[in-house]
Design a protein around this motif. Structure first.
Motif, PDB file in Angstrom:
ATOM      1  N   SER A 163      15.858  15.391 -54.664  1.00 53.94           N
ATOM      2  CA  SER A 163      17.030  16.276 -54.831  1.00 53.94           C
ATOM      3  C   SER A 163      16.690  17.887 -54.193  1.00 53.94           C
ATOM      4  CB  SER A 163      16.842  16.522 -56.598  1.00 53.94           C
ATOM      5  OG  SER A 163      17.911  17.491 -56.676  1.00 53.94           O
ATOM      6  N   GLN A 164      15.365  18.158 -54.296  1.00 53.84           N
ATOM      7  CA  GLN A 164      15.151  19.255 -53.655  1.00 53.84           C
ATOM      8  C   GLN A 164      15.236  19.206 -52.150  1.00 53.84           C
ATOM      9  OE1 GLN A 164      11.172  20.044 -54.896  1.00 53.84           O
ATOM     10  NE2 GLN A 164      11.644  21.272 -56.758  1.00 53.84           N
ATOM     11  N   VAL A 165      14.954  18.052 -51.429  1.00 56.17           N
ATOM     12  CA  VAL A 165      15.270  17.892 -50.224  1.00 56.17           C
ATOM     13  C   VAL A 165      16.693  17.792 -49.822  1.00 56.17           C
ATOM     14  CG1 VAL A 165      14.872  15.927 -48.266  1.00 56.17           C
ATOM     15  CG2 VAL A 165      12.907  16.527 -49.534  1.00 56.17           C
ATOM     16  N   ASN A 166      17.463  17.110 -50.573  1.00 53.21           N
ATOM     17  CA  ASN A 166      18.974  17.151 -50.282  1.00 53.21           C
ATOM     18  C   ASN A 166      19.305  18.524 -50.156  1.00 53.21           C
ATOM     19  OD1 ASN A 166      18.933  14.453 -50.012  1.00 53.21           O
ATOM     20  ND2 ASN A 166      19.334  13.926 -52.195  1.00 53.21           N
ATOM     21  N   ILE A 167      19.147  19.383 -51.325  1.00 54.84           N
ATOM     22  CA  ILE A 167      19.207  20.755 -51.543  1.00 54.84           C
ATOM     23  C   ILE A 167      19.171  21.424 -50.332  1.00 54.84           C
ATOM     24  CG2 ILE A 167      19.388  22.978 -52.769  1.00 54.84           C
ATOM     25  CD1 ILE A 167      18.954  21.169 -55.254  1.00 54.84           C
ATOM     26  N   GLN A 168      17.793  21.251 -49.793  1.00 50.03           N
ATOM     27  CA  GLN A 168      17.483  22.239 -48.588  1.00 50.03           C
ATOM     28  C   GLN A 168      18.051  21.440 -47.403  1.00 50.03           C
ATOM     29  OE1 GLN A 168      13.026  21.850 -48.827  1.00 50.03           O
ATOM     30  NE2 GLN A 168      13.096  23.413 -50.317  1.00 50.03           N
ATOM     31  N   SER A 169      18.319  20.349 -47.274  1.00 50.83           N
ATOM     32  CA  SER A 169      19.171  19.723 -46.106  1.00 50.83           C
ATOM     33  C   SER A 169      20.467  20.430 -46.111  1.00 50.83           C
ATOM     34  CB  SER A 169      19.138  18.270 -46.385  1.00 50.83           C
ATOM     35  OG  SER A 169      19.741  17.718 -45.168  1.00 50.83           O
ATOM     36  N   GLY A 170      21.051  20.470 -47.293  1.00 49.08           N
ATOM     37  CA  GLY A 170      22.424  21.341 -47.272  1.00 49.08           C
ATOM     38  C   GLY A 170      22.528  22.397 -46.779  1.00 49.08           C
ATOM     39  N   GLN A 171      21.343  23.271 -47.382  1.00 47.85           N
ATOM     40  CA  GLN A 171      21.173  24.613 -46.791  1.00 47.85           C
ATOM     41  C   GLN A 171      21.017  24.681 -45.558  1.00 47.85           C
ATOM     42  OE1 GLN A 171      18.040  25.871 -49.345  1.00 47.85           O
ATOM     43  NE2 GLN A 171      19.534  26.309 -51.275  1.00 47.85           N
ATOM     44  N   LEU A 172      20.143  23.968 -44.943  1.00 47.56           N
ATOM     45  CA  LEU A 172      20.002  23.874 -43.398  1.00 47.56           C
ATOM     46  C   LEU A 172      21.232  23.505 -42.699  1.00 47.56           C
ATOM     47  CD1 LEU A 172      17.929  23.995 -41.099  1.00 47.56           C
ATOM     48  CD2 LEU A 172      17.716  21.402 -41.512  1.00 47.56           C
ATOM     49  N   ASN A 173      22.169  22.633 -43.224  1.00 45.99           N
ATOM     50  CA  ASN A 173      23.180  22.368 -42.578  1.00 45.99           C
ATOM     51  C   ASN A 173      24.028  23.464 -42.605  1.00 45.99           C
ATOM     52  OD1 ASN A 173      22.731  19.747 -41.683  1.00 45.99           O
ATOM     53  ND2 ASN A 173      23.489  18.665 -43.486  1.00 45.99           N
ATOM     54  N   SER A 174      24.169  24.217 -43.978  1.00 44.33           N
ATOM     55  CA  SER A 174      25.017  25.262 -43.910  1.00 44.33           C
ATOM     56  C   SER A 174      24.574  26.447 -43.053  1.00 44.33           C
ATOM     57  CB  SER A 174      24.805  25.649 -45.351  1.00 44.33           C
ATOM     58  OG  SER A 174      25.703  26.987 -45.617  1.00 44.33           O
ATOM     59  N   SER A 175      23.218  26.526 -42.905  1.00 43.61           N
ATOM     60  CA  SER A 175      22.727  27.822 -42.178  1.00 43.61           C
ATOM     61  C   SER A 175      22.755  27.260 -40.413  1.00 43.61           C
ATOM     62  CB  SER A 175      21.234  27.653 -42.261  1.00 43.61           C
ATOM     63  OG  SER A 175      20.903  28.182 -43.606  1.00 43.61           O
ATOM     64  N   LYS A 176      22.892  26.123 -40.077  1.00 48.37           N
ATOM     65  CA  LYS A 176      23.173  25.663 -38.828  1.00 48.37           C
ATOM     66  C   LYS A 176      24.638  25.983 -38.427  1.00 48.37           C
ATOM     67  CE  LYS A 176      19.957  22.032 -38.111  1.00 48.37           C
ATOM     68  NZ  LYS A 176      19.829  20.532 -37.695  1.00 48.37           N
ATOM     69  N   LYS A 177      25.590  25.725 -39.533  1.00 48.51           N
ATOM     70  CA  LYS A 177      26.996  26.024 -39.323  1.00 48.51           C
ATOM     71  C   LYS A 177      27.072  27.602 -39.019  1.00 48.51           C
ATOM     72  CE  LYS A 177      28.987  21.957 -41.367  1.00 48.51           C
ATOM     73  NZ  LYS A 177      29.659  21.256 -42.417  1.00 48.51           N
ATOM     74  N   ASP A 178      26.360  28.277 -40.113  1.00 48.42           N
ATOM     75  CA  ASP A 178      26.622  29.802 -39.893  1.00 48.42           C
ATOM     76  C   ASP A 178      25.970  30.376 -38.611  1.00 48.42           C
ATOM     77  OD1 ASP A 178      27.610  29.938 -42.438  1.00 48.42           O
ATOM     78  OD2 ASP A 178      25.721  30.317 -43.425  1.00 48.42           O
ATOM     79  N   ILE A 179      24.918  29.865 -38.173  1.00 49.55           N
ATOM     80  CA  ILE A 179      24.365  30.044 -36.766  1.00 49.55           C
ATOM     81  C   ILE A 179      25.244  29.887 -35.909  1.00 49.55           C
ATOM     82  CG2 ILE A 179      22.659  29.718 -35.103  1.00 49.55           C
ATOM     83  CD1 ILE A 179      20.664  29.235 -37.420  1.00 49.55           C
ATOM     84  N   GLU A 180      25.839  28.731 -35.782  1.00 47.24           N
ATOM     85  CA  GLU A 180      27.062  28.465 -34.614  1.00 47.24           C
ATOM     86  C   GLU A 180      28.003  29.021 -34.641  1.00 47.24           C
ATOM     87  OE1 GLU A 180      27.987  23.995 -34.972  1.00 47.24           O
ATOM     88  OE2 GLU A 180      26.048  23.556 -34.702  1.00 47.24           O
ATOM     89  N   ARG A 181      28.649  29.543 -35.839  1.00 51.46           N
ATOM     90  CA  ARG A 181      29.845  30.257 -36.093  1.00 51.46           C
ATOM     91  C   ARG A 181      29.403  31.724 -35.566  1.00 51.46           C
ATOM     92  NH1 ARG A 181      30.756  34.058 -39.674  1.00 51.46           N
ATOM     93  NH2 ARG A 181      29.333  33.405 -40.998  1.00 51.46           N
ATOM     94  N   LEU A 182      28.125  32.156 -35.995  1.00 53.58           N
ATOM     95  CA  LEU A 182      27.723  33.342 -35.457  1.00 53.58           C
ATOM     96  C   LEU A 182      27.614  33.657 -33.978  1.00 53.58           C
ATOM     97  CD1 LEU A 182      25.179  34.597 -38.070  1.00 53.58           C
ATOM     98  CD2 LEU A 182      27.431  35.544 -37.656  1.00 53.58           C
ATOM     99  N   GLU A 183      26.970  32.477 -33.169  1.00 51.91           N
ATOM    100  CA  GLU A 183      26.939  32.139 -31.783  1.00 51.91           C
ATOM    101  C   GLU A 183      28.163  32.505 -31.280  1.00 51.91           C
ATOM    102  OE1 GLU A 183      24.549  28.809 -31.267  1.00 51.91           O
ATOM    103  OE2 GLU A 183      22.720  29.975 -31.280  1.00 51.91           O
ATOM    104  N   GLN A 184      29.050  31.665 -31.920  1.00 52.59           N
ATOM    105  CA  GLN A 184      30.448  31.780 -31.188  1.00 52.59           C
ATOM    106  C   GLN A 184      30.990  33.084 -31.342  1.00 52.59           C
ATOM    107  OE1 GLN A 184      32.255  29.300 -29.721  1.00 52.59           O
ATOM    108  NE2 GLN A 184      30.423  27.987 -29.722  1.00 52.59           N
ATOM    109  N   GLU A 185      31.004  33.879 -32.303  1.00 52.42           N
ATOM    110  CA  GLU A 185      31.262  35.213 -32.356  1.00 52.42           C
ATOM    111  C   GLU A 185      30.829  35.907 -31.401  1.00 52.42           C
ATOM    112  OE1 GLU A 185      31.112  36.907 -36.479  1.00 52.42           O
ATOM    113  OE2 GLU A 185      32.289  35.311 -37.087  1.00 52.42           O
ATOM    114  N   LEU A 186      29.318  35.965 -31.161  1.00 52.03           N
ATOM    115  CA  LEU A 186      28.758  36.627 -30.178  1.00 52.03           C
ATOM    116  C   LEU A 186      29.400  36.365 -29.025  1.00 52.03           C
ATOM    117  CD1 LEU A 186      24.836  36.625 -31.351  1.00 52.03           C
ATOM    118  CD2 LEU A 186      26.332  38.840 -31.092  1.00 52.03           C
ATOM    119  N   LYS A 187      29.713  35.185 -28.549  1.00 53.86           N
ATOM    120  CA  LYS A 187      29.899  34.950 -27.093  1.00 53.86           C
ATOM    121  C   LYS A 187      31.457  35.488 -27.000  1.00 53.86           C
ATOM    122  CE  LYS A 187      27.809  30.524 -26.613  1.00 53.86           C
ATOM    123  NZ  LYS A 187      27.773  29.291 -26.454  1.00 53.86           N
ATOM    124  N   ARG A 188      32.026  35.701 -27.892  1.00 55.76           N
ATOM    125  CA  ARG A 188      33.463  36.429 -27.848  1.00 55.76           C
ATOM    126  C   ARG A 188      33.324  37.788 -27.527  1.00 55.76           C
ATOM    127  NH1 ARG A 188      36.423  34.148 -32.815  1.00 55.76           N
ATOM    128  NH2 ARG A 188      35.805  31.969 -32.951  1.00 55.76           N
TER     129      ARG A 188
END
Length: 120
Positions: free
Chosen positions: A95-120
């Motif tokens: 359960s903890q791994v699933n939570i952390q995996s979800g958090q990791l995916n969310s953080s990756k999306k945030d990073i991608e979004r932030l990278e996209q914003e930086l590129k603009r």
């Protein structure tokens, strides 16, 4: 010495002597029968003693097996409890791994979004 044993019979009638002889034969026969029965009794007592010893040994073995069985049952219970605890711990960690995996995916999306914003 046998003459002294036979001395008392002197002067008895042949009929009485015959009866004495029959009685002496019967006494000898009864003595032999008594000896045989005494031997049988001793043999039966020895067999009984042997059987009693065997029963005692089997009782002792049964008690030992009962204690061993109880010990094994307690060990099984202990192992079952340990298995259940490990299974529960595994579920918690998954359960903890699933939570952390979800958090990791969310953080990756945030990073991608932030990278996209930086590129603009």
């Amino acid at each position: 010495m046998s003459w002294a044993v036979e001395e008392w019979k002197e002067g008895l009638s042949p009929r009485v002597l015959q009866k004495i002889h029959e009685l002496e034969s019967q006494v000898d026969k009864l003595k032999k029968e008594r000896q045989q029965r005494q031997f049988q009794l001793e043999s039966l007592e020895a067999a009984l003693h042997k059987q009693k010893q065997k029963v005692e040994n089997e009782k002792s073995e049964a008690a030992t097996l009962k204690r061993e069985n109880q010990s094994l049952m307690e060990l099984c219970d202990s192992l079952e409890k340990a298995k259940q605890k490990i299974s529960h711990d595994l579920q918690v960690k998954e359960s903890q791994v699933n939570i952390q995996s979800g958090q990791l995916n969310s953080s990756k999306k945030d990073i991608e979004r932030l990278e996209q914003e930086l590129k603009r």
